[in-house]
Design a protein around this motif. Structure first.
Motif: not given
Lengths: 257, 648
Positions: A89, A93, B124, B126-131, B145, B148-149, B151-152, B155, B258, B305
């Protein structure tokens, strides 16, 4: 002494300002610029500075490592945050990226302070005024190009369309179906909607007038005896032909093999 | 600088080159950047005009490419320009070419693969989580990977996934260009080789669009290049220490592992080959230990991995590789005819002049590669007669010779370029084309370097007038660049334009987006929905629904749409997928599929359609009284087929 760590002090100051700007919730270019440095530059820049305090790299090499390592640290932080209850979130972050940056900055400041080799940060860009003017003009032309491309999409010569839908009764209101229209034509349109049960008309709207992008919805009462409901949409500028048509098969049974 | 002071040895003679006065400023960087920005305006006009069907739009687009690329090619060919101008030009040109892709669609993702990763990134956010499971690319959430970057940044910046993705890839492109230049400069020990090789790398067929799109390789490839640069740097680390460089490189290796399976495998393989060659080859054994440690660590991380993901990439990659090799062998044994070059599945032919450029670029690459190999292998130390002759040379020249034969990576590169002709044969097969195309960005790590030293070697061997060599060089490298663009992306997809059937970016239009958005608003996200290839992408991203796909459901749903009636096979498909809704786009009946399939790669009849499906077949649900048509927007209808999913 300050010349040795001027860049790191600047990074710390900008990181603290970035935290305030982002937490303030503002949505503008200032936030985007701070976010760009906080995500893509600062964590890696300070980590490289901390690791190679005695033998710094050239600026271009430092920049490559700064961006690559910032991305790597963010990805690894993302993995870590995934396994934490608070997840990925905005706040988590901010904590992760700012912590890495501030910790690495502190480490780099300590290491550089005691380094007999490191004298000062050097950044020799040496632009002349004409070169700066040309760079500014370049940025302006790039924005013009983006504006042209965006405008081209906005003015795309696509044929307009209208959406018509008829949704079956929901479990909490089993006696009503939902009908809706959305005008995605290029102009204002007047519609006529006829809802029937196959033989007789159940409901009729003669003039539903919608501007482009506008939506209209209504409920249709369903009788237990109804097997089928049809909704037919006409454009009032072409009243003879059905423009859109939807139907609901109620009490449907599978006719599988 | 070594190259600028270099004496050129030809046979037993040493030919002195006049020491040129080297510019120390920015040189022509700013005027060229301004020129490139003007070219971008022309590209934007070309895109807009092509949507209207203007015939000269394609020509204007290509003119823009040449205007972006050729001035840089001219400048880097010169000896007497400053290193910082070379770096600036490579970064500016790489960024300008990235902007060409951005201009295609500055507000949306339009390319097929972009939708696949957009879904993962949205999950990611919407849920705040991966996978979270992704029905349109099951492997994507396990290699997150890029997402993640992105959505970081989304955010932290408050921007959308699309905007964040575009900015992320822009920053990554800057890093990629710098890493590429520094990598080649470090191998060649020359700023000129560094800039020419980096520019030649732009000629790989995936550079222009594929590695600019929002897809995992667009991040992993630049990171892998940075890793190679660091490993190269550690060989010559002075006072920086191997352990520290190892600490620097490890997070990058984990991130590549990853982020993208294929890049991770290729990188691990390249590092292993590099360390092996360093161990075997004379005079390079001392390099092998450090490289070997990095290679083994990379291998372990990538294997770990891969195991964590349940080896999901194997099922994704092996059919493509296996199919390609099988077709390749069949082609060699003359058991089957090859794929028609420059022709799409729907019979669309690449324009004549683009075919000429494509073929010329291959000739230009293949023609110069031997000279590059000669530069690597032709060592004056090998022959005692030569040894006698070179005693007059300076230490700089000795270093210049020494840099190739005593660098294990260069020897590995020399081996890799031999793969290039084999990959060209792969392009004659349908499945093999994919392998050849997807390998080009990796093989070009080697090809670009070997071509660069080959081209520079030709200048000295032939003693051409400098102006003639420069002009020839600019034409040569520009054709290679344009040829790469021609080979890597179908001509009909290169510019945005009017709607085409099953043509990915050319099939994305407002009605499909609006239907998917409506479905996302009004249908239960848990209910399964099926649609054609393009509407499946839209339903999964704009609608955030769970469309039926072969990847996710392990079956092909296309017979439910294309058959004349719902028979036992179609009932079986509907029940096995727990299908609730079917989205029918009647435009499928108007043309053959541009990409060869209407629904998914591998569907029954894929790449072999003779006629489009009949409208009667597509709209058969209208004739089934138990089926509800719940949505109609003209071309697109959505049917509630859940009744067919119940037991009779």
């Amino acid at each position: 002494m300050t010349r040795k760590i001027a860049d790191l002090l600047l990074v710390i100051a900008l990181t603290l300002i970035a935290i305030v700007v982002i937490l303030s919730g503002m949505q503008n270019i200032v936030r985007v610029l701070f976010a760009t440095t906080l995500v893509f530059v600062f964590p890696g820049y300070t980590l490289v500075a901390a690791m190679f305090a005695h033998h710094p790299f050239r600026m271009e090499t430092h920049l490559v490592f700064a961006i690559a390592l910032s991305i790597a640290m963010a990805v690894l932080s993302g993995l870590f945050l995934h396994f934490m209850p608070w997840g990925l979130r905005t706040e988590s972050w901010l904590v992760a990226l700012a912590s890495i940056t501030l910790f690495a900055s502190a480490l780099a400041i300590i290491r550089r302070s005691f380094s007999p080799y490191f004298s000062s940060v050097r950044l020799h860009l040496n632009f002349t005024w004409p070169q700066l003017a040309m760079s500014g003009l370049t940025v302006l032309l790039v924005f013009i190009a983006i504006g042209l491309a965006r405008n081209g999409i906005v003015n795309e010569t696509q044929a307009g369309f209208t959406q018509l839908w008829l949704l079956p009764p929901a479990s909490d209101s089993p006696d009503t179906a939902q009908v809706g229209i959305r005008n995605e034509e290029t102009t204002f349109v007047s519609y006529r909607l006829v809802v029937s049960d196959g033989g007789s008309t159940l409901q009729n709207w003669d003039a539903i007038e919608l501007a482009p992008g506008e939506e209209w919805q209504n409920q249709i009462d369903i009788q237990p005896s109804d097997d089928n409901i049809n909704a037919q949409l006409y454009r009032n500028d072409s009243p003879a032909s059905v423009y859109r048509s939807v139907s609901l098969a109620l009490n449907g049974e599978s006719s599988g093999p | 600088m070594a190259t600028q002071q270099m004496l050129i040895a030809q046979g037993q003679r040493a030919v002195p080159v006049t020491k040129a006065k080297v510019d120390t400023g920015w040189g022509w960087l700013q005027p060229i950047m301004l020129f490139q920005a003007f070219a971008l305006v022309l590209v934007a006009i070309a895109y807009t005009e092509n949507k209207k069907g203007t015939p000269w739009a394609t020509g204007l687009f290509w003119l823009g490419q040449v205007m972006i690329f050729a001035p840089t090619a001219y400048r880097v060919s010169l000896t007497a320009i400053a290193r910082k101008e070379r770096i600036g030009l490579i970064v500016a040109t790489g960024l300008a070419l990235y902007l060409v892709k951005v201009l295609y669609t500055p507000q949306h993702f339009l390319f097929h693969d972009e939708f696949l990763h957009w879904r993962t990134a949205t999950d990611i956010l919407l849920t705040g989580h991966l996978f979270t499971a992704n029905p349109i690319l099951t492997v994507s959430p396990l290699y997150p990977g890029l997402e993640i970057i992105t959505t970081a940044f989304a955010n932290v910046s408050g921007l959308t996934v699309v905007e964040s993705g575009l900015i992320t890839l822009g920053v990554v492109r800057v890093m990629f260009m710098l890493a590429l230049y520094l990598f080649y400069e470090q191998i060649g020990r020359s700023a000129q080789i560094g800039s020419i090789a980096a520019l030649l790398y732009f000629g790989n067929s995936n550079f222009f669009y594929f590695d600019s799109q929002f897809s995992y390789e667009s991040l992993s490839l630049p990171l892998a290049t940075a890793i190679l640069y660091i490993v190269l740097l550690q060989q010559r680390a002075r006072g920086r220490g191997f352990i520290r460089l190892l600490i620097l490189v490890l997070p990058l290796i984990v991130t590549v592992a990853i982020t993208h399976h294929l890049t991770a495998y290729v990188m691990a393989g390249l590092l292993l080959a590099w360390s092996l060659v360093a161990f075997i080859a004379p005079r390079t054994r001392r390099q092998s230990l450090n490289i070997g440690i990095v290679a083994i660590l990379t291998f372990v991380i990538v294997a770990a991995w891969t195991r964590f993901t349940g080896n999901i990439a194997e099922g994704y990659l092996l059919p493509v590789i296996g199919g390609g090799i099988g077709e390749f062998i069949a082609l060699i044994l003359n058991e089957e005819g090859g794929r028609q070059l420059f022709q799409g599945a729907a019979g669309l032919m690449t324009p004549f002049w683009e075919r000429i450029i494509g073929i010329l670029s291959i000739i230009f690459v293949v023609g110069v590669l031997p000279f590059g190999l000669l530069e690597i292998w032709h060592s004056p130390f090998r022959n005692p007669v030569h040894l006698k002759g070179i005693r007059v040379l300076t230490a700089n020249v000795l270093r210049a010779w020494y840099r190739y034969r005593n660098n294990a990576l260069v020897i590995v590169f020399a081996g890799i370029v031999v793969l290039y002709p084999i990959m060209l044969i792969f392009r004659f097969t349908s499945s093999g084309w994919e392998i050849a195309n997807r390998s080009s960005e990796f093989i070009f790590w080697a090809i670009a370097f070997v071509l660069a030293i080959g081209a520079l070697g030709l200048r000295s061997y032939r003693r051409l007038p400098p102006q003639l060599w420069t002009a020839g060089f600019v034409v040569w490298i520009t054709v290679i660049f344009l040829g790469g663009s021609v080979a890597g992306w179908p001509h009909w997809a290169r510019l945005p334009g009017p709607y085409m059937v099953s043509a990915d970016a050319r099939s994305i239009e407002p009605q499909g987006i609006a239907a998917a958005t409506w479905a996302g608003s009004y249908l239960d996200p848990q209910d399964r929905i099926a649609a054609d290839r393009v509407n499946t992408l839209l339903l999964a991203t704009y609608g955030l629904l769970m469309p039926v796909t072969h990847q996710y459901d392990n079956l092909y749903i296309s017979p439910v749409f294309l058959s004349s009636q719902i028979g036992s096979n179609e009932y079986d498909l509907i029940r096995r997928t727990d299908l609730h809704y079917a989205l029918v786009d009647d435009r499928l009946s108007t043309a053959l599929p541009t990409v060869g399939v209407y629904f998914e790669a591998g569907e029954p009849g894929a790449d072999q359609y003779i006629d489009p499906p009949s409208l009667t077949n597509l709209t058969k649900f209208d004739r089934m009284p138990t089926i509800s048509r719940i949505f109609d927007s003209g071309h697109i209808k959505i049917y509630d087929v859940s009744v067919l999913n119940r037991d009779p």
